[in-house]
Write a protein that holds these residues in place. Structure first.
Motif: not given
Length: 171
Positions: A3, A12-15, A85, A88-89, A92-93
């Motif tokens: 991660s 900060e891992t999402t997909v 990754n 990151d979050r 994505l936000k």
């Protein structure tokens, strides 16, 4: 899977990139299958007067299906999968801050028409993300849809989706 950490020190891992590759390829395979099925429905062979309506779309769909299938296989059987990754979050936000209201805007078009939906959409974004005052928001939120109405409906005579407001005004 490792991660990555962001500036705040939390994960900060999402997909993974591999997951996104497979998901997008599967969506394209489904679209390609739909194109091929509809091409068969309308006729995809060679007729006495030339190709039928579905001839070229069928083969474009077939190429798209095969390319997507190769992507799925490569992503799943490779010895060194890309497990990095995808986003990151924080990124994505940012995307979701635009995607969710835009999706609501599209849905609103069907309920109230494109002009009122556009006024609400513009006003919302100017207020929420732009932090503009109401004195700046109102002229833009009213003026842009009004200008689009004049341009499309009156000058070019191209009707756009109407809602109850335009219907009540006789347009």
């Amino acid at each position: 899977m490792s991660s990555e950490t962001g500036h705040s020190g939390h994960s900060e891992t999402t997909v993974t990139n591999r997951t996104v590759d497979v998901a997008v390829a599967l969506v394209f395979m489904a679209l390609a299958a739909l194109v091929m099925a509809d091409s068969v429905r309308v006729g995809m062979s060679w007729a006495s007067d030339g190709p039928q309506a579905g001839y070229f779309p069928f083969y474009v769909g077939l190429i798209m299906f095969v390319a997507s299938a190769v992507t799925v296989v490569q992503a799943l059987v490779t010895r060194h999968p890309d497990l990095g990754n995808f986003v990151d979050r924080t990124q994505l936000k940012s995307v979701m801050q635009v995607l969710v209201p835009t999706t609501a805007y599209v849905g609103l078009i069907f309920l109230v028409g494109i002009y009122l939906a556009s006024a609400v959409f513009i006003a919302f974004f100017m207020w929420w993300l732009g932090k503009y005052s109401i004195a700046r928001i109102l002229p833009v939120a009213v003026g842009v849809p009004l200008a689009l109405f004049v341009m499309f409906e009156i000058w070019f005579l191209v009707p756009l989706p109407k809602g109850p407001l335009e219907t009540a005004l006789g347009y």
